[in-house]
Design an enzyme around this catalytic site. Structure first.
Site, mmCIF file in Angstrom:
data_model
loop_
_atom_site.group_PDB
_atom_site.id
_atom_site.type_symbol
_atom_site.label_atom_id
_atom_site.label_comp_id
_atom_site.label_asym_id
_atom_site.label_seq_id
_atom_site.Cartn_x
_atom_site.Cartn_y
_atom_site.Cartn_z
ATOM 1 N N PHE A 1 0.856 -1.184 0.000
ATOM 2 C CA PHE A 1 0.000 0.000 0.000
ATOM 3 C C PHE A 1 0.890 1.231 0.000
ATOM 4 O O PHE A 1 1.654 1.458 0.930
ATOM 5 C CB PHE A 1 -0.952 0.060 1.205
ATOM 6 C CG PHE A 1 -1.904 1.213 1.085
ATOM 7 C CD1 PHE A 1 -3.071 1.094 0.353
ATOM 8 C CD2 PHE A 1 -1.607 2.446 1.648
ATOM 9 C CE1 PHE A 1 -3.942 2.183 0.201
ATOM 10 C CE2 PHE A 1 -2.468 3.534 1.491
ATOM 11 C CZ PHE A 1 -3.630 3.394 0.765
ATOM 12 N N ASP B 1 9.419 2.855 1.553
ATOM 13 C CA ASP B 1 8.266 3.662 1.964
ATOM 14 C C ASP B 1 8.124 3.527 3.477
ATOM 15 O O ASP B 1 7.627 2.519 3.983
ATOM 16 C CB ASP B 1 7.012 3.170 1.235
ATOM 17 C CG ASP B 1 5.772 3.972 1.625
ATOM 18 O OD1 ASP B 1 5.821 4.674 2.661
ATOM 19 O OD2 ASP B 1 4.762 3.879 0.905
ATOM 20 N N LYS C 1 2.907 11.273 7.063
ATOM 21 C CA LYS C 1 2.096 11.046 8.272
ATOM 22 C C LYS C 1 2.614 11.805 9.497
ATOM 23 O O LYS C 1 2.356 12.989 9.625
ATOM 24 C CB LYS C 1 1.979 9.550 8.537
ATOM 25 C CG LYS C 1 1.205 8.832 7.408
ATOM 26 C CD LYS C 1 0.724 7.480 7.838
ATOM 27 C CE LYS C 1 0.203 6.633 6.689
ATOM 28 N NZ LYS C 1 -1.169 6.916 6.333
HETATM 29 C C1 LIG Z 1 3.054 2.915 3.632
HETATM 30 C C2 LIG Z 1 2.173 4.012 3.118
HETATM 31 N N1 LIG Z 1 2.540 4.698 2.017
HETATM 32 C C3 LIG Z 1 1.790 5.689 1.527
HETATM 33 C C4 LIG Z 1 0.590 6.040 2.110
HETATM 34 C C5 LIG Z 1 -0.239 7.146 1.519
HETATM 35 O O1 LIG Z 1 -0.217 8.270 2.317
HETATM 36 P P1 LIG Z 1 -1.322 9.425 2.100
HETATM 37 O O2 LIG Z 1 -2.633 8.848 2.511
HETATM 38 O O3 LIG Z 1 -0.849 10.551 2.976
HETATM 39 O O4 LIG Z 1 -1.292 9.781 0.652
HETATM 40 C C6 LIG Z 1 0.157 5.344 3.240
HETATM 41 C C7 LIG Z 1 -1.132 5.671 3.871
HETATM 42 O O5 LIG Z 1 -1.704 4.907 4.623
HETATM 43 C C8 LIG Z 1 0.962 4.309 3.756
HETATM 44 O O6 LIG Z 1 0.601 3.604 4.833
#
Ligand SMILES: Cc1ncc(COP(=O)(O)O)c(C=O)c1O
Length: 413
Positions: A135, A220, A249
């Site tokens: 994700f 990520d 976040k």
């Molecule tokens: C590992 C990871 N990458 C990217 C994102 C996407 O972040 P955003 O919702 O701020 O676009 C999330 C969101 O849950 C995430 O958990």
């Protein structure tokens, strides 16, 4: 016409919130509109790792908002440099590109990898290896390499140039590498997939593979980073350094969307004026709050706190003997508890916890995610875990004739 106050009639139906309307937050507590208090065991998907309304964050937010908020990056501002310098020092990398949402940081990493592939590695049609169950956000390109049908259905055509391999499987990653491979893009721990912790040594193995084949390792850490796992970054558990890392976040201190792609100089130098940007990315309000968030994490010892309280949380969860609890996985103050769907869906379980004053979140249909703000006290954590055990006993009692299924063990580094 009287309004229910709920956003539902006027809102796209892209979320299905639990039946509670929140009005206030402070620290680990949230209050609904009737004044009932809850413990936040979810932290807005880790965006609120510092707790709600942290006084230092609020002070910096209002002070900077009065001073200078959004002048755009057509000019320098006096807050961005110190923020990016702090990010580089913390990660051990050389340069950062500030954005807003997590998905934008991921898009930035993908653009960097592709341009690096074209211009540095000399690949005509670059491919990026990703992990199944990933994700990384919701943009069209990011969902193009999601293995989750629900995220993709009806949104094609998709962006090509990605290949998925099983998460945590080094041999599969090795077998997937081709001459056109320019990067591996993975989460060190898969959050949305249900807090999936890979086998020890997997990340270090990916690092070696990337070095051998001249491939960028892009991590990520939008959910796993900034203390959540009991280290500043999850890659530190394996003593490696990626070529690039995405943060978001918690970087916004729980009040603003602040994200960044941080990378080695060679990778970041593929960006030239005009090649990438964002109207709000790197604005001084976000930079001041982001820097303060990093200072708070360091000065309040939140990384250490996540390590010790996280070990306590996982010990308690793993000690539970319940036929309704199939598995517990996690690291630091971050756990996924797999509920046997014969007893309750994860959603129904979260509703039960809500009734008991604990806010959690279901990821997929079977996993309850527990990820409290890192500022939580041991007493509040124990209160929430007591309610969790109580809820398990209730769903067990509702279906008493079952047998105990052995629990999967967690991986602790
Ligand atoms: C590992 C990871 N990458 C990217 C994102 C996407 O972040 P955003 O919702 O701020 O676009 C999330 C969101 O849950 C995430 O958990």
């Amino acid at each position: 016409m009287a309004s229910s106050g709920f956003e539902t009639p006027f809102c796209a139906r892209n979320y299905d919130p639990l039946p509670v309307m929140l009005a206030r937050g402070e620290g680990v507590y949230l209050w609904d509109v009737s004044g009932r208090r809850y413990i936040d065991m979810m932290s807005a998907y880790s965006a609120v790792s510092l707790g709600h309304a942290h006084p230092r964050i609020l002070a910096r937010l209002s002070e900077q908002a009065r001073r200078l908020a959004v002048p755009s990056r057509a000019y320098h501002n006096d807050r961005l440099g110190p923020f990016l310098e702090a990010l580089c020092k913390l990660t051990g990398l050389d340069a950062a590109l500030p954005m807003n949402s997590g998905a934008e940081a991921v898009e930035t990493a993908i653009k960097a990898a592709r341009r690096w592939g074209h211009r540095v590695k000399g690949v005509a049609s670059p491919e990026i290896i990703v992990a199944e169950g990933n994700f990384h956000g919701r943009t069209t390109t990011v969902i193009s390499f999601s293995s989750e049908q629900e995220y993709r259905d009806g949104f094609g055509p998709f962006t090509p140039g990605f290949r998925a391999v099983p998460f945590g499987n080094l041999a599969a990653a090795r077998a997937a590498v081709a001459d056109r491979t320019v990067a591996m893009l993975v989460e060190p721990i898969q959050g949305e997939a249900g807090v999936i912790v890979p086998p020890r040594g997997w990340l270090a193995g990916l690092r070696r593979l990337c070095d051998e084949r001249r491939i960028l390792l892009l991590l990520d850490e939008i959910q796993s980073g900034l203390g959540r796992t009991g280290a500043w970054f999850a890659y530190q558990h394996e003593n490696i350094l990626p070529d690039g890392v995405m943060l978001g976040k918690a970087l916004g201190g729980g009040v603003l969307p602040v994200s960044a792609f941080v990378a080695r100089r060679e990778v970041m130098d593929v960006f030239t004026p005009g090649s990438h940007g964002s109207t709000f990315g790197g604005n001084p309000l976000a930079a001041a709050v982001g820097l303060e968030a990093l200072n708070v994490i360091r000065e309040e010892g939140l990384v250490e706190r996540a390590r010790t309280l996280g070990a306590h949380m996982l010990r308690r969860l793993l000690a539970i003997r319940s036929p309704a609890l199939l598995a517990v996985r996690g690291l630091g103050l971050w756990a996924g508890a797999e509920i046997d769907p014969r007893f309750a869906s994860a959603r129904a379980f979260c509703e039960r916890l809500l009734e008991k004053g604990v806010l959690s979140n279901a990821t997929h249909h079977t996993v309850v995610r527990l990820a409290p703000p890192l500022v939580i006290s041991k007493d509040d954590l124990d209160f929430a875990l007591d309610r969790f055990e109580e809820a398990l006993e209730e769903v067990e009692r509702a279906r008493p004739s079952s047998t105990v299924i052995p629990k999967e063990t967690l991986v602790e580094h």
